[in-house]
Design a protein around this motif. Structure first.
Motif, PDB file in Angstrom:
ATOM      1  N   ARG A   1       4.682  82.552  31.586  1.00 54.97           N
ATOM      2  CA  ARG A   1       5.382  82.535  30.308  1.00 54.97           C
ATOM      3  C   ARG A   1       6.847  82.184  30.516  1.00 54.97           C
ATOM      4  O   ARG A   1       7.418  82.451  31.574  1.00 54.97           O
ATOM      5  N   ARG A   2       7.400  81.591  29.473  1.00 50.64           N
ATOM      6  CA  ARG A   2       8.808  81.205  29.515  1.00 50.64           C
ATOM      7  C   ARG A   2       9.673  82.445  29.369  1.00 50.64           C
ATOM      8  O   ARG A   2       9.396  83.316  28.542  1.00 50.64           O
ATOM      9  N   LEU A   3      10.724  82.499  30.165  1.00 54.39           N
ATOM     10  CA  LEU A   3      11.711  83.570  30.065  1.00 54.39           C
ATOM     11  C   LEU A   3      12.888  83.078  29.232  1.00 54.39           C
ATOM     12  O   LEU A   3      13.093  81.883  29.080  1.00 54.39           O
ATOM     13  N   GLY A   4      13.657  83.991  28.721  1.00 55.75           N
ATOM     14  CA  GLY A   4      14.836  83.604  27.973  1.00 55.75           C
ATOM     15  C   GLY A   4      15.369  84.695  27.072  1.00 55.75           C
ATOM     16  O   GLY A   4      16.543  84.708  26.726  1.00 55.75           O
ATOM     17  N   ALA A   5      14.504  85.630  26.692  1.00 55.86           N
ATOM     18  CA  ALA A   5      14.958  86.737  25.857  1.00 55.86           C
ATOM     19  C   ALA A   5      15.785  87.696  26.713  1.00 55.86           C
ATOM     20  O   ALA A   5      15.565  87.800  27.926  1.00 55.86           O
ATOM     21  N   PRO A   6      16.738  88.394  26.103  1.00 56.62           N
ATOM     22  CA  PRO A   6      17.525  89.361  26.876  1.00 56.62           C
ATOM     23  C   PRO A   6      16.658  90.368  27.642  1.00 56.62           C
ATOM     24  O   PRO A   6      17.024  90.785  28.742  1.00 56.62           O
ATOM     25  N   ASP A   7      15.494  90.703  27.099  1.00 56.30           N
ATOM     26  CA  ASP A   7      14.588  91.633  27.786  1.00 56.30           C
ATOM     27  C   ASP A   7      14.021  91.042  29.073  1.00 56.30           C
ATOM     28  O   ASP A   7      13.499  91.775  29.910  1.00 56.30           O
ATOM     29  N   ASP A   8      14.105  89.728  29.229  1.00 54.39           N
ATOM     30  CA  ASP A   8      13.581  89.072  30.425  1.00 54.39           C
ATOM     31  C   ASP A   8      14.559  89.093  31.597  1.00 54.39           C
ATOM     32  O   ASP A   8      14.210  88.676  32.704  1.00 54.39           O
ATOM     33  N   LEU A   9      15.771  89.561  31.366  1.00 56.53           N
ATOM     34  CA  LEU A   9      16.793  89.521  32.406  1.00 56.53           C
ATOM     35  C   LEU A   9      16.354  90.255  33.666  1.00 56.53           C
ATOM     36  O   LEU A   9      16.555  89.761  34.777  1.00 56.53           O
ATOM     37  N   ASP A  10      15.752  91.420  33.532  1.00 56.30           N
ATOM     38  CA  ASP A  10      15.330  92.174  34.715  1.00 56.30           C
ATOM     39  C   ASP A  10      14.267  91.424  35.507  1.00 56.30           C
ATOM     40  O   ASP A  10      14.262  91.454  36.739  1.00 56.30           O
ATOM     41  N   ILE A  11      13.357  90.732  34.825  1.00 57.73           N
ATOM     42  CA  ILE A  11      12.331  89.941  35.505  1.00 57.73           C
ATOM     43  C   ILE A  11      12.996  88.833  36.305  1.00 57.73           C
ATOM     44  O   ILE A  11      12.691  88.625  37.489  1.00 57.73           O
TER      45      ILE A  11
END
Length: 165
Positions: free
Chosen positions: A4-14
């Motif tokens: 999946r594409r990352l980009g949301a602020p919640d994805d920062l830790d990933i």
């Protein structure tokens, strides 16, 4: 396996976990260092994530790979992008997982108007060179002494793939 594409602020830790892991696991494969990444503050990580469309590979819900691209900035070069931050956990390599991740990145780039994907890969990394060649990339040049680390100077192959049908 899912991508999946990352980009949301919640994805920062990933993103942060995968980036640090790749830099620590294979320091000779990247221009950035683990220490460079550790020095980034929250704003630096967010900026890095925002400037490069990126996708993560998940193995049973756990982040297991990352790929991104950086689009050329000049208007007459916007049809080109550079594949960056390529990494898949060693334990799942060789089973086609990197192909899934690359397919997602290339499809995302194509949808955003990228016609040509380029990359630099250490010439000595024959496994990676074969992976890219199997996925339609071809060597278009070699930069001698492109990369310098504690082991000396290393050549980089420049590879490219046309994305338009």
């Amino acid at each position: 396996m899912t991508v999946r594409r990352l980009g949301a602020p919640d994805d920062l830790d990933i993103f942060r976990v995968l980036r640090l892991e790749m830099l620590q696991a294979e320091p000779s494969a990247y221009a950035s260092t683990y220490e460079d990444a550790l020095a980034l503050d929250q704003a630096g990580w967010l900026q890095r994530m925002a400037q490069s469309p990126m996708w993560a590979l998940f193995d049973n819900g756990e982040p297991a790979g990352l790929m991104a691209y950086q689009r050329a900035g000049h208007s007459r070069m916007r049809h080109r992008a550079m594949l960056i931050m390529v990494w898949v956990r060693p334990g799942i390599r060789g089973a086609g997982q990197a192909d899934l991740l690359l397919d997602a990145v290339l499809e995302g780039a194509r949808a955003e108007g990228v016609d040509q994907m380029e990359l630099n890969v250490l010439a000595a990394n024959t496994r990676a060179v074969r992976f890219y060649a199997r996925n339609g990339f071809r060597i278009v040049g070699t930069i001698p002494n492109a990369f310098r680390d504690a082991d000396g100077d290393h050549d980089d192959h420049v590879m490219a793939r046309w994305l338009k049908a």
